[in-house]
Scaffold this motif. Structure first.
Motif, mmCIF file in Angstrom:
data_model
loop_
_atom_site.group_PDB
_atom_site.id
_atom_site.type_symbol
_atom_site.label_atom_id
_atom_site.label_comp_id
_atom_site.label_asym_id
_atom_site.label_seq_id
_atom_site.Cartn_x
_atom_site.Cartn_y
_atom_site.Cartn_z
ATOM 1 N N SER A 99 39.070 30.890 36.036
ATOM 2 C CA SER A 99 38.220 31.936 36.617
ATOM 3 C C SER A 99 38.640 33.320 36.142
ATOM 4 O O SER A 99 37.866 34.271 36.190
ATOM 5 C CB SER A 99 38.171 31.835 38.141
ATOM 6 O OG SER A 99 39.455 31.883 38.687
ATOM 7 N N ASN A 172 44.908 37.291 47.058
ATOM 8 C CA ASN A 172 46.189 37.096 46.378
ATOM 9 C C ASN A 172 46.772 38.484 46.119
ATOM 10 O O ASN A 172 46.078 39.307 45.532
ATOM 11 C CB ASN A 172 45.952 36.368 45.048
ATOM 12 C CG ASN A 172 47.223 36.125 44.281
ATOM 13 O OD1 ASN A 172 48.313 36.369 44.766
ATOM 14 N ND2 ASN A 172 47.068 35.652 43.054
ATOM 15 N N ASP A 196 35.789 36.472 45.320
ATOM 16 C CA ASP A 196 36.672 35.553 44.593
ATOM 17 C C ASP A 196 37.224 34.515 45.575
ATOM 18 O O ASP A 196 38.063 34.828 46.423
ATOM 19 C CB ASP A 196 37.794 36.368 43.928
ATOM 20 C CG ASP A 196 38.698 35.503 43.054
ATOM 21 O OD1 ASP A 196 38.699 34.269 43.210
ATOM 22 O OD2 ASP A 196 39.420 36.088 42.221
ATOM 23 N N TYR A 199 40.867 30.323 46.274
ATOM 24 C CA TYR A 199 41.637 29.495 47.222
ATOM 25 C C TYR A 199 40.737 28.907 48.307
ATOM 26 O O TYR A 199 41.209 28.542 49.383
ATOM 27 C CB TYR A 199 42.763 30.342 47.839
ATOM 28 C CG TYR A 199 43.690 30.876 46.777
ATOM 29 C CD1 TYR A 199 44.721 30.108 46.274
ATOM 30 C CD2 TYR A 199 43.484 32.154 46.225
ATOM 31 C CE1 TYR A 199 45.545 30.580 45.262
ATOM 32 C CE2 TYR A 199 44.297 32.629 45.208
ATOM 33 C CZ TYR A 199 45.321 31.841 44.736
ATOM 34 O OH TYR A 199 46.125 32.303 43.732
ATOM 35 N N SER A 222 37.969 28.349 41.370
ATOM 36 C CA SER A 222 38.902 27.836 40.364
ATOM 37 C C SER A 222 39.237 26.366 40.629
ATOM 38 O O SER A 222 39.244 25.941 41.779
ATOM 39 C CB SER A 222 40.188 28.661 40.435
ATOM 40 O OG SER A 222 41.156 28.133 39.581
ATOM 41 N N SER A 224 42.181 25.460 39.387
ATOM 42 C CA SER A 224 43.621 25.520 39.118
ATOM 43 C C SER A 224 44.449 25.108 40.318
ATOM 44 O O SER A 224 45.504 24.494 40.162
ATOM 45 C CB SER A 224 44.028 26.951 38.741
ATOM 46 O OG SER A 224 43.419 27.336 37.552
ATOM 47 N N ARG A 233 42.801 24.781 32.492
ATOM 48 C CA ARG A 233 41.970 25.986 32.527
ATOM 49 C C ARG A 233 40.485 25.674 32.782
ATOM 50 O O ARG A 233 39.718 25.407 31.863
ATOM 51 C CB ARG A 233 42.094 26.803 31.205
ATOM 52 C CG ARG A 233 43.488 27.051 30.709
ATOM 53 C CD ARG A 233 44.352 27.802 31.714
ATOM 54 N NE ARG A 233 43.817 29.090 32.091
ATOM 55 C CZ ARG A 233 43.618 29.464 33.366
ATOM 56 N NH1 ARG A 233 43.900 28.659 34.379
ATOM 57 N NH2 ARG A 233 43.125 30.649 33.620
HETATM 58 C C1 LIG Z 1 42.432 35.501 43.517
HETATM 59 C C2 LIG Z 1 42.510 34.787 42.210
HETATM 60 N N1 LIG Z 1 41.421 34.713 41.441
HETATM 61 C C3 LIG Z 1 41.432 34.094 40.252
HETATM 62 C C4 LIG Z 1 42.584 33.508 39.785
HETATM 63 C C5 LIG Z 1 42.551 32.896 38.408
HETATM 64 O O1 LIG Z 1 42.677 31.545 38.442
HETATM 65 P P1 LIG Z 1 42.358 30.662 37.152
HETATM 66 O O2 LIG Z 1 42.110 31.570 36.006
HETATM 67 O O3 LIG Z 1 43.553 29.815 36.970
HETATM 68 O O4 LIG Z 1 41.119 29.883 37.509
HETATM 69 C C6 LIG Z 1 43.743 33.547 40.529
HETATM 70 C C7 LIG Z 1 44.978 32.948 40.004
HETATM 71 O O5 LIG Z 1 46.048 33.080 40.488
HETATM 72 C C8 LIG Z 1 43.715 34.210 41.782
HETATM 73 O O6 LIG Z 1 44.805 34.303 42.541
#
Ligand SMILES: Cc1ncc(COP(=O)(O)O)c(C=O)c1O
Length: 365
Positions: A99, A172, A196, A199, A222, A224, A233
Motif C-alpha cells: 500500500s 501508525n 488508511d 491495520y 494492506s 502485509s 508486497r
Molecule cells: C498506516 C500504514 N499504511 C501503509 C503501510 C504500508 O504497508 P505496505 O506497503 O506493506 O502494504 C504501513 C506499513 O507499515 C502502515 O503502517
C-alpha cells in the motif's frame, strides 16, 4: 559533463536536501553487531505477522509454473477477488506492490508543486515523504496528547491549495483509531480523503460501507500485516470507479507480481486460518499491554493495531532500543518532532512477549 557535480545540478532542487523516509532495521544489518544469531533475533520493529502467511501460499508458489509470464496488467482476476473480499465492485479496486506504493500513486495523481496535503501528525511518515518527493507541501495538524485527531483543526487547515487529507485508522505508530463520526465530518468537507486501513483486520472497523455516499473517499489496505505477506508486497485501494480508472492508467505496468497475485488468491481462500492468527495477535496485544503497564517507567497507549506505542517516562528511548537490540530484541524507537522519547513494539507470539518482558525486567534492575 565534466564531473558528478554538473549532473547533480540537474536534480530537482526539492530532492536535494530533504529528510527522507527511514525504514525499520532488518536482521541482516545486525550481523556482527549483536551477539545473537540472526535466526534467534526477535523482530518486533516492523509490525510484521509473526505467524507468517497461509501455508497454502507457500504450496501454491512452489507449484507455480508461470512465473516467466508477466502478470495481467489490468489486474482483472485480482480486482475481482479483492472486490469480493472488500464487498465492493471490481471497478473500484486498484492493487499495487504494497500500500506504500499506492500512497505514492495517489499523491502523484493529485499533488503537484505548490499543492498542500494535510497530515495528522504523528502518523505514518510515507504521506509526508511522497508529498515532498512530488514537490507538494505537507501541512501538519497535530494530534492531542492521546493522539486523537481534532476535526476542527483539520477543517481549519483546509484552503484552496489542499489536495488530499490522509487519515490512518488505526494510526501508525500510536495505534488508536479515529471515531467514524469524526472521519465522516472530515470526509463531508469534500476534500479528497485517503483513509488508511492498513491495520483494519486488527481493529475490525472500516469506513468502506460509506464509500457509496462519498465521491471523495478513498480507502487503502494492506496484505502485509494480517495476511503475513509483507515480503511479497501487496496492497490495494477502494476508490470511486473513475478515480480507480485514472490510477490504473498512471501506474507502472505490472505493478503487482505474479507471485503476489497467487498469494492473494490463496490467502483469500484460507480466511479461517488467517482470521484465527489475527485473533491470536489481538489476544496477545491485550496480554502485552497488561504486562507493559506493570513497568512504571513506561506508558503504553491502548492499541487497535498489531503493535503498541509506549512513551518512555524515565530514561532514554534510544538507549532502551539499543539495550533490547543487544539482547536480540528489535523494536522501533522514535525521537523526533511529534514523537518524543518513545518506542513501538509489534505484537509477536506469546514467547516473544515473555522474552521481551524478561528483558525489560532485567533492564529495570
Ligand atoms: C498506516 C500504514 N499504511 C501503509 C503501510 C504500508 O504497508 P505496505 O506497503 O506493506 O502494504 C504501513 C506499513 O507499515 C502502515 O503502517
Amino acid at each position: 559533463m565534466k564531473n558528478i557535480g554538473d549532473m547533480e545540478k540537474l536534480i530537482r532542487p526539492n530532492l536535494m536536501g530533504g529528510t527522507w523516509y527511514c525504514a525499520s532495521t532488518s536482521t541482516e544489518t545486525l550481523a556482527g553487531k549483536v551477539n545473537v544469531a540472526p535466526q534467534d533475533i526477535i523482530k518486533l520493529n516492523a509490525n510484521e505477522n509473526p505467524y507468517g502467511c497461509s501455508p497454502r501460499v507457500m504450496r501454491a508458489l512452489a507449484a507455480s509454473h508461470n512465473l516467466n509470464i508477466y502478470p495481467d496488467d489490468g489486474q482483472q482476476e485480482l480486482r475481482k477477488r479483492l472486490a469480493a473480499y472488500a464487498g465492493v465492485a471490481p471497478e473500484s479496486i486498484v492493487a499495487s506492490n504494497g500500500s506504500n506504493t499506492l500512497i505514492d500513486l495517489i499523491v502523484r495523481l493529485f499533488v503537484g508543486p505548490g499543492d498542500e496535503v494535510i497530515n495528522c501528525v504523528p502518523t505514518f511518515d510515507i504521506y509526508r515523504f511522497s508529498t515532498e518527493v512530488t514537490g507538494g507541501t505537507t501541512v501538519n495538524v497535530e494530534r492531542d496528547e492521546d493522539f486523537a485527531v481534532s476535526v476542527k483543526d483539520v477543517i481549519n487547515a483546509i484552503n484552496n491549495k489542499t489536495k488530499l487529507i490522509f487519515l490512518a485508522t488505526p494510526n501508525n505508530p500510536t495505534g488508536n483509531a479515529i471515531p467514524r463520526k469524526d472521519l465522516i465530518e472530515i470526509i463531508e468537507t469534500g476534500v479528497p480523503v485517503v483513509v488508511d486501513e492498513a491495520y483494519y483486520e486488527f481493529s475490525g472497523e472500516t469506513i468502506v460501507p460509506y464509500k457509496g455516499y462519498y465521491a471523495n473517499l478513498m480507502v487503502i489496505r494492506s496484505f502485509s500485516k494480517w495476511a503475513g505477506l509483507a515480503g511479497l508486497r501487496i496492497g490495494y485501494g477502494i476508490f470511486p470507479p473513475r478515480i480507480a480508472g485514472y490510477l490504473m492508467s498512471i501506474k507502472i505496468p505490472h505493478n503487482v507480481s505474479a507471485a503476489a497475485e497467487i498469494a492473494v488468491r490463496e490467502s483469500l481462500s484460507d480466511l479461517d486460518y488467517l482470521q484465527d492468527r489475527t485473533k491470536a495477535i489481538i489476544n496477545e496485544r491485550r496480554r502485552l499491554f497488561g504486562e507493559l503497564k506493570k513497568f512504571l517507567w513506561l506508558k503504553p497507549y491502548p492499541s487497535r493495531a498489531n503493535f503498541i506505542y509506549l512513551a518512555v517516562l524515565r530514561g532514554n528511548a534510544s538507549e532502551l532500543y539499543q539495550k533490547l537490540q543487544e539482547k536480540g530484541i528489535l523494536v522501533r524507537y522514535f525521537d523526533r518532532e511529534f514523537l518524543k522519547n518513545s518506542i513501538r513494539i509489534s505484537v509477536g507470539k506469546p514467547e516473544h512477549t515473555d522474552a521481551l518482558v524478561k528483558a525489560l525486567k532485567e533492564l529495570s534492575e
